[in-house]
Design a protein around this motif. Structure first.
Motif, mmCIF file in Angstrom:
data_model
loop_
_atom_site.group_PDB
_atom_site.id
_atom_site.type_symbol
_atom_site.label_atom_id
_atom_site.label_comp_id
_atom_site.label_asym_id
_atom_site.label_seq_id
_atom_site.Cartn_x
_atom_site.Cartn_y
_atom_site.Cartn_z
ATOM 1 N N LEU A 42 -7.315 -6.216 2.343
ATOM 2 C CA LEU A 42 -6.214 -7.166 2.570
ATOM 3 C C LEU A 42 -4.892 -6.586 2.068
ATOM 4 N N THR A 43 -4.933 -5.966 0.907
ATOM 5 C CA THR A 43 -3.728 -5.357 0.343
ATOM 6 C C THR A 43 -3.211 -4.243 1.242
ATOM 7 N N LEU A 44 -4.120 -3.380 1.727
ATOM 8 C CA LEU A 44 -3.702 -2.290 2.604
ATOM 9 C C LEU A 44 -3.059 -2.825 3.880
ATOM 10 N N ALA A 45 -3.632 -3.867 4.439
ATOM 11 C CA ALA A 45 -3.073 -4.454 5.655
ATOM 12 C C ALA A 45 -1.669 -5.004 5.393
ATOM 13 N N ARG A 46 -1.506 -5.716 4.284
ATOM 14 C CA ARG A 46 -0.182 -6.253 3.938
ATOM 15 C C ARG A 46 0.833 -5.140 3.733
ATOM 16 N N VAL A 53 -7.555 -6.061 11.883
ATOM 17 C CA VAL A 53 -6.958 -4.983 11.095
ATOM 18 C C VAL A 53 -7.622 -4.915 9.721
ATOM 19 N N VAL A 54 -7.805 -6.073 9.092
ATOM 20 C CA VAL A 54 -8.444 -6.097 7.769
ATOM 21 C C VAL A 54 -9.885 -5.591 7.871
ATOM 22 N N ALA A 55 -10.604 -5.965 8.924
ATOM 23 C CA ALA A 55 -11.984 -5.510 9.103
ATOM 24 C C ALA A 55 -12.046 -3.988 9.241
ATOM 25 N N ILE A 56 -11.116 -3.411 9.955
ATOM 26 C CA ILE A 56 -11.091 -1.953 10.111
ATOM 27 C C ILE A 56 -10.788 -1.284 8.774
ATOM 28 N N GLU A 57 -9.840 -1.839 8.034
ATOM 29 C CA GLU A 57 -9.549 -1.301 6.693
ATOM 30 C C GLU A 57 -10.797 -1.394 5.809
#
Length: 84
Positions: free
Chosen positions: A30-34, A67-71
């Protein structure tokens, strides 16, 4: 321009994808996506201005979760899926 703080622009916090648990891995995803969004659009006024549109559109929310799932997949692989 009201800008995202520098700590919000770090692409990989702590420069590591290693986490101690899947729960921490999910939080990191979640952090990476943000942080990705913040790096693409660092103007907080523009970000906040778009929220009423994307936060209520089912398609936008589904894309965000994708996006979060891929991260998370990337983080899980980096952590050998938390196997000893």
């Amino acid at each position: 321009m009201d800008r995202v703080p520098e700590e919000g622009l770090v692409l990989v916090p702590g420069n590591s994808l290693i986490t101690s648990s899947p729960e921490e891995g999910r939080a990191l995803a979640l952090t990476l996506a943000r942080h990705t969004v913040h790096n693409i659009q660092p103007d907080l006024d523009v970000l906040k201005g778009g929220r009423p549109n994307y936060s209520t559109t089912p398609e936008s929310l589904m894309h965000a979760t994708q996006v979060v799932a891929i991260e998370f997949q990337t983080i899980a692989a980096a952590n050998n899926y938390w196997r000893p």
